[in-house]
Design a protein around this motif. Structure first.
Motif, short mmCIF file in Angstrom:
data_model
loop_
_atom_site.label_atom_id
_atom_site.label_comp_id
_atom_site.label_asym_id
_atom_site.label_seq_id
_atom_site.Cartn_x
_atom_site.Cartn_y
_atom_site.Cartn_z
N LEU A 330 38.66 -13.03 -7.25
CA LEU A 330 36.71 -12.56 -7.65
C LEU A 330 36.69 -12.34 -9.33
O LEU A 330 37.77 -11.29 -9.73
CB LEU A 330 36.21 -12.46 -7.00
N HIS A 331 36.35 -13.10 -9.75
CA HIS A 331 35.38 -12.95 -11.09
C HIS A 331 35.03 -10.93 -10.95
O HIS A 331 34.15 -11.01 -10.15
CB HIS A 331 34.69 -13.28 -11.84
N PRO A 332 35.27 -10.42 -12.67
CA PRO A 332 33.96 -9.08 -12.06
C PRO A 332 32.47 -9.15 -11.75
O PRO A 332 32.52 -8.28 -10.61
CB PRO A 332 34.72 -8.58 -12.47
N ALA A 333 32.07 -10.38 -12.25
CA ALA A 333 30.16 -10.43 -11.54
C ALA A 333 30.58 -10.86 -10.30
O ALA A 333 29.55 -10.20 -9.70
CB ALA A 333 30.06 -11.50 -12.39
N ASN A 334 31.14 -11.18 -9.86
CA ASN A 334 31.53 -11.79 -8.45
C ASN A 334 31.54 -10.90 -7.23
O ASN A 334 31.52 -10.10 -6.49
CB ASN A 334 32.05 -13.19 -7.93
N GLN A 335 33.19 -9.94 -7.99
CA GLN A 335 32.87 -8.64 -7.20
C GLN A 335 31.84 -7.24 -6.79
O GLN A 335 31.28 -6.81 -5.99
CB GLN A 335 33.58 -7.53 -7.80
N VAL A 336 30.92 -7.38 -8.03
CA VAL A 336 30.19 -6.45 -8.11
C VAL A 336 29.08 -7.35 -7.01
O VAL A 336 28.61 -7.20 -6.09
CB VAL A 336 28.74 -7.27 -9.50
N ARG A 337 28.99 -8.58 -6.85
CA ARG A 337 27.61 -9.37 -5.70
C ARG A 337 28.50 -8.86 -4.62
O ARG A 337 27.34 -8.91 -3.61
CB ARG A 337 27.40 -11.07 -6.44
N MET A 338 29.64 -9.12 -4.21
CA MET A 338 30.85 -8.43 -3.05
C MET A 338 29.71 -7.57 -2.88
O MET A 338 29.78 -7.00 -1.61
CB MET A 338 31.40 -8.88 -3.30
#
Length: 460
Positions: A330-338
């Motif tokens: 996952l891209h860092p932005a999507n890690q945050v959303r997770m």
């Protein structure tokens, strides 16, 4: 209500852990995070069913865990026309710690099954389960039974006579484990399951057919062995399209079919739609509108597809989700959303256990924790300004966080993370971030030919 103590679990020499609504485990590679995850999942997945035969708890076990006066109450059958029926026993009349000791002893024989290992691999592994007395109030309820603790007593209120008295003790013991419904574990290898499980099925069918003709038991030596979490996920993938999808979880309204936002959030993170077509999982890309079977999709899409379908079709309140390295691919932005997604699950009543190497995920979880420390009079304005909602707020009493260590002074241990007014004191990533930033600044100044004072850089 219980604390697990493990000794000599692979590289973990000692680990003491309580499970929270959100359990977070961080540490360097090969420090025992996955071993610990598999071990605790295996215990909870099996539950107390080692003690269960034709009856929920045998007469011998009842006699072992109860004093004679309480034993007589649980042995006496109910009359059919007398519910509701109340049984009361003093807390001192039931030996809960003895039950937990027996459970731990039985579990040791099961550890090699979880890891698909040789029996002697875990010969030095030991488990102890410590009991913490619950607070007064309702402990357990279903349509047949309610269990209360109050004023030094356990009260069992049987609403029907469908259950024998021994079931009351069974459900009391079950309530001490930190989940009341299903467990589900997503191992780090989850993105590959869709690629190989059908080929594995074909291989096993071939071996079985050949065994029927040759009677050569040595053929079974060629059968692949996988840890139980991987076997379970293969079974989930195998049964998804013809069985699992027939059910709906509590996140889907059975009357309107309206879905909770966390189901659409997974798809939004990846910009896809998950579908079942012709007995296969298919992926529809929202940007290109292209459809493809999941084995052609990106690893990030495959990595989260089982989580999506479990949430949609099997998750229950008080379920416990284990996920090993949710940040994979996952891209860092999507890690945050997770990270926010996991907090939303906690708000809905799903317990979550995470092992991670992601600084982004940990820091966003900590941001959600910091939200709870803001005065309520100011919180709404800040939530709105920063793009959060009330469902993104995490409270300190809900989270248990730990670090695994390899350093000499703490080698092979699991250490609880401390908290202050700003959340978790999670240092495992900070040193590396500081080091790489320091190096970058040093190199940038060298490029600009600016004199930089001599510093002692750590070795790379």
């Amino acid at each position: 209500m219980v604390q697990f103590e493990l000794e000599n679990l692979s590289v973990l020499e000692k680990a003491e852990i309580e499970i929270g609504n959100l359990t977070l485990i961080c540490g360097k590679n090969n420090t025992g995070k996955t071993y610990l995850t598999y071990a605790i999942w295996g215990l909870l997945q099996k539950g107390i069913d080692w003690l269960k035969g034709d009856e929920p708890i045998s007469s011998a076990d009842l006699a072992e865990f109860l004093r004679p006066t309480a034993y007589q109450k649980f042995q006496k059958p109910f009359e059919e026309d007398m519910p509701p029926i109340s049984l009361r026993i003093g807390i001192e009349e039931i030996d809960i710690q003895k039950f937990l000791d027996k459970l731990a002893a039985q579990y040791k024989n099961y550890i090699p099954v979880i890891f698909a290992s040789e029996p002697d691999f875990f010969s030095q592994t030991h488990l102890k389960i410590k009991y913490k007395e619950p607070e007064d109030g309702l402990i357990f309820q279903n349509s047949d039974l309610r269990i209360f603790k109050k004023a030094g007593l356990y009260e069992f209120v049987f609403l029907t006579t469908r259950l024998s008295p021994a079931w009351g003790l069974y459900f009391l013991f079950s309530s001490f484990l930190p989940h009341k419904n299903t467990t589900f574990l997503l191992p780090a290898q989850r993105d590959s399951i869709e690629l190989f499980y059908k080929a594995l099925d074909e291989h096993n069918a071939y071996l079985l057919q050949k065994l029927q003709y040759t009677k050569d038991l040595k053929l079974l030596e060629n059968k692949p062995r996988y840890p139980l979490p991987i076997e379970k996920l293969i079974s989930f993938a195998r049964n998804l399209t013809n069985n699992i999808i027939l059910n709906s979880s509590f996140l889907v309204d059975k009357n309107t079919q309206n879905e909770n936002e966390i189901l659409t959030e997974i798809e939004n993170i990846l910009e896809v739609k998950y579908e079942i077509l012709r007995d296969e999982v298919w992926i529809k890309e929202l940007l290109s509108k292209q459809k493809m079977p999941s084995y052609l999709a990106s690893t990030s899409v495959r990595s989260l597809q089982h989580l999506y379908f479990w949430l949609r079709h099997q998750a229950q309140k008080d379920s416990l989700l284990f996920i090993d390295e949710p940040e994979l691919n996952l891209h860092p932005a999507n890690q945050v959303r997770m990270a926010r997604l996991f907090v939303k699950m906690v708000r809905l009543g799903i317990k979550v256990w995470i092992t991670t190497h992601s600084d982004y995920l940990v820091k966003e979880i900590n941001n959600c924790l910091m939200l709870s420390k803001i005065k309520e009079s100011q919180r709404f304005e800040i939530l709105k300004k920063m793009g959060y909602s009330e469902n993104d707020v995490l409270y300190e009493q809900e989270i248990k966080a730990y670090l695994t260590y390899t350093e000499a002074e703490k080698k092979g241990t699991l250490v609880p993370v401390s908290f202050n007014e700003y959340g978790m004191l999670m240092t495992t990533f900070d040193a590396e971030a500081d080091k790489i930033n320091h190096i970058a600044n040093y190199l940038a100044d060298a490029i600009d030919d600016i004199n930089y004072p001599e510093i002692n850089l750590p070795s790379l």
